[in-house]
Scaffold this active site. Structure first.
Site, short mmCIF file in Angstrom:
data_model
loop_
_atom_site.label_atom_id
_atom_site.label_comp_id
_atom_site.label_asym_id
_atom_site.label_seq_id
_atom_site.Cartn_x
_atom_site.Cartn_y
_atom_site.Cartn_z
N LYS A 246 46.64 57.36 24.57
CA LYS A 246 45.88 56.54 23.62
C LYS A 246 44.96 57.48 22.82
O LYS A 246 44.34 58.37 23.39
CB LYS A 246 45.07 55.49 24.39
CG LYS A 246 44.58 54.35 23.52
CD LYS A 246 44.29 53.10 24.32
CE LYS A 246 43.68 52.03 23.44
NZ LYS A 246 43.48 50.77 24.13
N GLU A 334 43.43 35.66 32.31
CA GLU A 334 42.38 34.65 32.15
C GLU A 334 42.60 33.46 33.09
O GLU A 334 41.65 32.91 33.66
CB GLU A 334 42.33 34.15 30.70
CG GLU A 334 41.75 35.15 29.70
CD GLU A 334 42.72 36.24 29.26
OE1 GLU A 334 43.93 36.14 29.59
OE2 GLU A 334 42.28 37.20 28.59
N ARG A 362 43.58 30.30 26.81
CA ARG A 362 44.76 30.51 27.63
C ARG A 362 44.59 29.90 29.03
O ARG A 362 45.57 29.70 29.74
CB ARG A 362 45.02 32.01 27.74
CG ARG A 362 46.29 32.30 28.42
CD ARG A 362 46.81 33.66 28.11
NE ARG A 362 47.40 33.73 26.79
CZ ARG A 362 47.98 34.83 26.32
NH1 ARG A 362 48.04 35.91 27.06
NH2 ARG A 362 48.50 34.85 25.12
C1 LIG Z 1 44.80 37.08 26.16
C2 LIG Z 1 44.01 38.30 25.76
N1 LIG Z 1 43.05 38.76 26.60
C3 LIG Z 1 42.34 39.84 26.24
C4 LIG Z 1 42.58 40.47 25.06
C5 LIG Z 1 41.71 41.64 24.65
N2 LIG Z 1 42.49 42.86 24.56
C6 LIG Z 1 42.98 43.32 23.42
S1 LIG Z 1 43.80 44.75 23.55
C7 LIG Z 1 43.52 44.75 25.22
C8 LIG Z 1 44.04 45.88 26.05
C9 LIG Z 1 45.50 46.05 25.84
O1 LIG Z 1 45.90 47.15 26.60
P1 LIG Z 1 47.40 47.59 26.57
O2 LIG Z 1 48.29 46.43 26.60
O3 LIG Z 1 47.57 48.61 27.62
O4 LIG Z 1 47.54 48.23 25.11
P2 LIG Z 1 46.84 49.56 24.55
O5 LIG Z 1 45.58 49.17 23.90
O6 LIG Z 1 46.65 50.50 25.67
O7 LIG Z 1 47.84 50.07 23.58
C10 LIG Z 1 42.78 43.67 25.62
C11 LIG Z 1 42.32 43.41 26.99
C12 LIG Z 1 43.57 39.94 24.22
N3 LIG Z 1 43.84 40.46 23.02
N4 LIG Z 1 44.27 38.87 24.60
#
Ligand SMILES: Cc1ncc(C[n+]2csc(CCOP(=O)(O)OP(=O)(O)O)c2C)c(N)n1
Ligand SMILES: CC(=O)[C@@H](O)[C@H](O)COP(=O)(O)O
Ligand SMILES: [Mg+2]
Length: 594
Positions: A246, A334, A362
């Site tokens: 990342k 969630e 959700r």
């Molecule tokens: C249902 C939901 N919960 C929380 C989030 C907040 N959120 C956005 S990106 C993220 C992390 C995603 O991590 P990953 O899937 O590993 O992708 P990366 O950012 O590492 O590419 C979170 C928790 C969200 N977008 N949707």
């Protein structure tokens, strides 16, 4: 470095004219392009930098938009946007009337599915793949999902179904071992073991009937190209596991991946963030929550903190650092977070379940079925309630009052400042026999001195801030500040009384009878939807009690609100102080006339 290739690319068709050996140079150019714009316009940085090679490889190998590409969450899709016709408008990303920070079907044919909330990509791609089969089409369907998002229940549901189909589906796991905060859970441990290759274990994805390949280096373009080409020829559900970093390509973003997930403005050349001002400013509401729960939990050992994957965003990280055995990051889960809290509440613990308002959508059934129906004293701290700004339509926390108000047993409190948030948290942990939702906004309040001695809040009591003669303004939450400013701007200040109702449920009916017996007209103000929101509660009260005054309802109109700054959006929704002043003046004019 000269912008040699990117300047000639508007669409993937242009990209496909390049030779494979030219693609690494394009990757560098794309990275610089993203860095330069996000440095000044802000947005999600680290995730997009990490998938630059994957983005190029996907559009090079597959025939997008005919082949359908779905980015999970979509915060990593900046490179995709730039290569699919939006390079020249990318500097409007997340700005009012500009392009969205997330893929959006109405924005481009290349955005196969609208995203923003995580873990939807596998189900959506599978749906498209089954539709293609039924229509006799020969398309590829690709879901790109991160290691944190794939651990969510919804993603498992999609995998579980896909594994018993012969759908032409490729799931690409972009594994960078971090979400916004470090990834958690047993699946994360499994993925770490797979990468180390040290431990003998069954392959979970093969066990689910996927044709699995990887893990491979997701920054190695030749390897990505050859693997994607191979996978194009494989039938049925396929799973490619790639390893990326990342923030790749910007040293600071690689080193501090949490901060550079969405760093705000930074120096494009050095990657450095601006120095923090030493001036004392009011705290963010998330920090009021984060510091207060630590203060309370140090004295009350039944308090538990829960966050689904947002320890930094919610500031529960303070409790995770101070009292780690009672503060849980459960990952993007969630639904689980809510029912986990319910289980704990049955055992006499006092769970503070902190979820962004938009993400609680959700877990709606869990709120009703697992918490409210059993009248369990779970305390929901709903951060990012109201308009959140640049994240836009997918993230505004404007529906919570409407979706929570109809749930029996649930008490809904909306603090108008940091002290009220602190005091309701204090009150709740003294012991309640009902579930409580506390909703508060993104960003900072107004109070510098907010760490006052705790005081209990009377459940169901509203506050009179100022009495008046003609119009009563009833507000909830931090919009009280806009109301106060609006009244300050008025010539006829004495005509207007205003009330911080605090509770949407139960309503302070004694105060409301007093108000309806005193004033000629009422204005309700909220940063949630008028339909089903606080306005509708007041309208129902007036109707039930046969009050005939005119009631003006200010709040979020019945449409999805796009992105922009909170101030811009408040203005568009007539919730800024000047618009509120105008509404009052219009009403005063009508009252005088009538
Ligand atoms: C249902 C939901 N919960 C929380 C989030 C907040 N959120 C956005 S990106 C993220 C992390 C995603 O991590 P990953 O899937 O590993 O992708 P990366 O950012 O590492 O590419 C979170 C928790 C969200 N977008 N949707
Ligand atoms: C993509 C996503 O869902 C998160 O990164 C979100 O943008 C965080 O919002 P805050 O910046 O309000 O924490
Ligand atoms: Mg990740």
């Amino acid at each position: 470095m000269k912008n040699e290739f990117l300047k000639h690319i508007n669409l993937p068709a242009d990209l496909r004219q390049l030779k494979p050996e030219e693609l690494p140079q394009l990757a560098q150019e794309l990275r610089s392009f993203i860095i330069n714009i996000v440095a000044t316009k802000e947005g999600h940085l680290g995730a997009s930098l990490g998938v630059v090679e994957l983005t190029i490889a996907l559009h090079y190998v597959f025939n997008t938009p005919e082949d359908q590409l779905i980015w999970d969450v979509g915060h990593q899709a900046y490179g995709h946007k730039i290569l699919t016709g939006r390079k020249d408008i990318f500097d409007s990303n997340r700005q009012l009337k500009g392009i969205s920070g997330f893929p959006k079907r109405s924005e481009s044919h290349y955005d196969a599915f609208g995203v923003g909330h995580s873990s939807t990509s596998i189900s959506a791609a599978l749906g498209m793949a089954i539709a293609s089969q039924l229509k006799g089409e020969n398309k590829h369907h690709i879901a790109v999902i991160g290691d944190a998002s794939i651990a969510s229940g919804m993603a498992f549901e999609g995998l579980n179904h896909a594994g018993v189909t012969n759908a032409n589906l490729l799931v690409i796991l972009n594994d960078n071992a971090i979400g916004i905060d470090p990834s958690v859970g047993a699946l994360k441990q499994y993925l770490t073991n797979v990468k180390k290759g040290t431990e003998k274990q069954d392959n979970i994805f093969e066990a689910l009937n996927f044709n699995y390949s990887g893990p491979i280096d997701g920054h190695d373009l030749p390897l990505l190209l050859s693997e994607l080409k191979r996978l194009k020829t494989v039938k049925g559900p396929k799973f490619l596991h790639i390893i990326t970093t990342k923030g790749k390509g910007l040293k600071q973003a690689e080193l501090d991946q949490v901060k550079y997930h969405a760093p705000g403005k930074f120096d494009a050349k050095t990657g450095e963030l601006p120095l923090k001002s030493k001036e004392k400013i009011p705290p963010k509401f998330q920090d009021v929550f984060g510091e207060t729960i630590v203060e309370l939990a140090l004295k009350n050992d039944t308090i538990i903190g829960i966050t689904p994957a947002m320890p930094t965003g919610s500031s529960l990280k303070y409790m995770m650092e101070t009292i780690p055995n009672r503060a849980f990051d459960v990952g993007i889960a969630e639904q689980h977070a809510v029912t986990l809290a319910a289980g704990m509440a049955t055992q006499g613990l006092i769970p503070f379940c902190n979820i962004y308002s938009t993400f609680l959508q959700r877990a709606y059934d869990q709120v009703i079925h697992d918490v409210a129906l059993q009248n369990l004293p779970v305390i929901f701290c709903l951060d990012r309630a109201g308009l959140v700004g640049e994240d836009g339509a997918t993230h505004h926390g404007v529906f919570d009052i409407a979706y929570l108000n109809c749930v029996p047993n649930l008490v809904i409190f909306v603090p108008s400042n940091a002290i009220a948030l602190r005091n309701i948290m204090y009150t709740a942990q003294l012991g309640i026999d009902f579930p409580l939702a506390i909703r508060y906004p993104r960003g900072r309040g107004q109070l510098l001195d907010w760490k006052m001695p705790f005081e209990t809040i009377d459940i169901g009591k509203g506050l009179c801030i100022k009495q008046g003669t003609d119009i009563a303004i009833l507000s909830i939450g931090t919009l009280l500040k806009n109301v106060a400013d609006a009244i300050d701007l008025l010539d006829q200040k004495e005509a207007v009384g205003y009330y911080d109702m605090q509770f949407v449920k139960p309503l302070d009916e004694v105060l409301l009878h007093d108000i309806f017996s005193t004033y000629k007209a009422i204005i309700t103000i909220e940063d949630g939807t008028v339909v089903g929101g606080f306005a509708s509660v007041i309208l129902a009260f007036a109707n039930a009690n046969n009050y005939k005054q005119s009631i003006t309802t200010l709040g979020i109109e019945d449409k999805f609100i796009e992105h922009g700054t909170v101030n811009q959006l408040q203005h568009l929704q007539h919730l800024d102080s000047f618009s509120i002043k105008k509404s009052i003046e219009d009403l005063l004019f009508v009252l005088k006339d009538g």
